[in-house]
Motif scaffolding. Structure first.
Motif, PDB file in Angstrom:
ATOM      1  N   ILE A  11      25.475  55.869  60.092  1.00 46.60           N
ATOM      2  CA  ILE A  11      25.800  54.447  59.738  1.00 46.60           C
ATOM      3  C   ILE A  11      26.909  54.343  58.623  1.00 46.60           C
ATOM      4  N   GLY A  12      26.724  54.793  57.634  1.00 45.66           N
ATOM      5  CA  GLY A  12      27.550  54.707  56.472  1.00 45.66           C
ATOM      6  C   GLY A  12      29.035  55.276  56.941  1.00 45.66           C
ATOM      7  N   LEU A  13      29.315  56.496  57.553  1.00 49.16           N
ATOM      8  CA  LEU A  13      30.284  56.881  58.134  1.00 49.16           C
ATOM      9  C   LEU A  13      30.868  55.881  59.275  1.00 49.16           C
ATOM     10  N   SER A  14      30.127  55.274  59.742  1.00 46.24           N
ATOM     11  CA  SER A  14      30.724  54.334  61.099  1.00 46.24           C
ATOM     12  C   SER A  14      31.071  53.012  60.534  1.00 46.24           C
ATOM     13  N   MET A  15      30.946  52.679  59.263  1.00 49.87           N
ATOM     14  CA  MET A  15      31.231  51.376  58.879  1.00 49.87           C
ATOM     15  C   MET A  15      32.626  51.197  58.849  1.00 49.87           C
ATOM     16  N   ASP A  16      33.644  52.175  58.469  1.00 52.54           N
ATOM     17  CA  ASP A  16      35.198  51.918  58.609  1.00 52.54           C
ATOM     18  C   ASP A  16      35.393  51.667  59.825  1.00 52.54           C
ATOM     19  N   ALA A  17      35.040  52.438  60.697  1.00 54.76           N
ATOM     20  CA  ALA A  17      35.376  52.555  62.234  1.00 54.76           C
ATOM     21  C   ALA A  17      35.011  51.076  62.583  1.00 54.76           C
ATOM     22  N   MET A  39      37.580  51.949  72.169  1.00 51.65           N
ATOM     23  CA  MET A  39      37.657  51.820  70.820  1.00 51.65           C
ATOM     24  C   MET A  39      36.341  52.637  70.437  1.00 51.65           C
ATOM     25  N   ALA A  40      35.126  52.469  70.895  1.00 54.60           N
ATOM     26  CA  ALA A  40      33.809  52.997  70.443  1.00 54.60           C
ATOM     27  C   ALA A  40      33.970  54.360  71.114  1.00 54.60           C
ATOM     28  N   VAL A  41      34.616  55.146  71.989  1.00 58.17           N
ATOM     29  CA  VAL A  41      34.618  56.070  72.422  1.00 58.17           C
ATOM     30  C   VAL A  41      35.536  57.096  71.365  1.00 58.17           C
ATOM     31  N   MET A  42      36.834  56.420  71.084  1.00 55.82           N
ATOM     32  CA  MET A  42      37.732  57.180  70.371  1.00 55.82           C
ATOM     33  C   MET A  42      37.125  57.370  68.841  1.00 55.82           C
ATOM     34  N   PHE A  43      36.401  56.257  68.359  1.00 58.05           N
ATOM     35  CA  PHE A  43      36.039  56.482  66.847  1.00 58.05           C
ATOM     36  C   PHE A  43      34.807  57.278  66.980  1.00 58.05           C
ATOM     37  N   ALA A  44      33.867  57.230  68.022  1.00 57.90           N
ATOM     38  CA  ALA A  44      32.597  58.160  67.823  1.00 57.90           C
ATOM     39  C   ALA A  44      33.138  59.560  67.871  1.00 57.90           C
ATOM     40  N   VAL A 142      25.501  57.173  67.143  1.00 54.47           N
ATOM     41  CA  VAL A 142      25.367  55.741  65.979  1.00 54.47           C
ATOM     42  C   VAL A 142      26.881  55.111  65.729  1.00 54.47           C
ATOM     43  N   THR A 143      28.024  56.054  65.604  1.00 56.91           N
ATOM     44  CA  THR A 143      29.285  55.240  65.705  1.00 56.91           C
ATOM     45  C   THR A 143      29.562  54.444  67.068  1.00 56.91           C
ATOM     46  N   PHE A 144      29.360  55.016  68.069  1.00 56.17           N
ATOM     47  CA  PHE A 144      29.535  54.230  69.234  1.00 56.17           C
ATOM     48  C   PHE A 144      28.677  53.054  69.338  1.00 56.17           C
ATOM     49  N   ILE A 145      27.354  53.202  68.835  1.00 51.97           N
ATOM     50  CA  ILE A 145      26.668  51.728  68.968  1.00 51.97           C
ATOM     51  C   ILE A 145      27.170  50.739  67.897  1.00 51.97           C
ATOM     52  N   CYS A 146      27.400  51.151  66.756  1.00 45.02           N
ATOM     53  CA  CYS A 146      27.985  50.409  65.599  1.00 45.02           C
ATOM     54  C   CYS A 146      29.315  49.734  65.882  1.00 45.02           C
TER      55      CYS A 146
END
Length: 189
Positions: A11-17, A39-44, A142-146
């Motif tokens: 979650i912490g890592l995904s905040m910037d994305a 967006m979600a896939v690229m960032f994840a 988690v990044t994808f979801i966030c």
């Protein structure tokens, strides 16, 4: 590392994305599933790949990564954010964020800029001797979801901002860049 700790790390890592996803979404008048997935896939993917790279390069590059990650992220995010602000200010009233284009190149730069910290996290994960494939899978999910949640929220409220959406989005990116820089330079983060 427990699953709870790993999810909190993710979650912490995904905040910037997620913040960059919001910024991008504010400049897209009608969000389509294609935009969300891009967006979600690229960032994840990048949030997952960077710790893997950091994990395996831990011994060789630890000092280099820690010395320059904040500079790279800062420069990339300030340039992208500044460009968004400039384009929004100079655009005609009817154009809003029409100069904004969600391209592969833009997403690639944003994904790299927001995942550089994840590279350093990979170095830390190496020291903890964790199951890296399991860890990066959780980080990616988690990044994808966030990011997806962030995009949907921005889409819901972004239309209220009109032309100011690009300015707000650009300020978010610049703010993230400054936060990363200040955190690393003054607080050892």
């Amino acid at each position: 590392m427990s699953l709870t700790e790993l999810i909190l790390l993710a979650i912490g890592l995904s905040m910037d994305a997620s913040a960059v996803s919001i910024s991008n979404s504010l400049c897209i008048k009608k969000i389509k599933i294609k935009h969300i997935l891009q967006m979600a896939v690229m960032f994840a993917v990048f949030q997952g790949i960077m710790p893997l790279i950091g994990y395996y390069a831990a011994n060789s590059f630890e000092n280099v990564i820690e010395r320059f990650d904040h500079w790279i992220a800062f420069i990339l995010l300030v340039i992208i954010g500044g460009k968004m602000i400039h384009e929004s200010i100079t655009a005609d009233e009817e154009q809003d964020c029409s100069l904004f284009s969600l391209t592969f190149k833009l997403l690639l730069v944003q994904a790299v800029a927001t995942s550089i910290d994840a590279l350093a996290v990979g170095v830390s994960l190496s020291a903890l001797n964790v199951d890296i494939l399991y860890s990066i899978t959780i980080i990616g999910i988690v990044t994808f979801i966030c990011c997806t949640a962030a995009i949907l929220l921005a889409n819901r409220f972004g239309n209220l901002l009109g032309k100011r959406a690009g300015i707000v989005g650009g300020l978010i990116l610049v703010g993230i860049g400054v936060k990363i820089f200040v955190q690393h330079m003054f607080f050892g983060g």
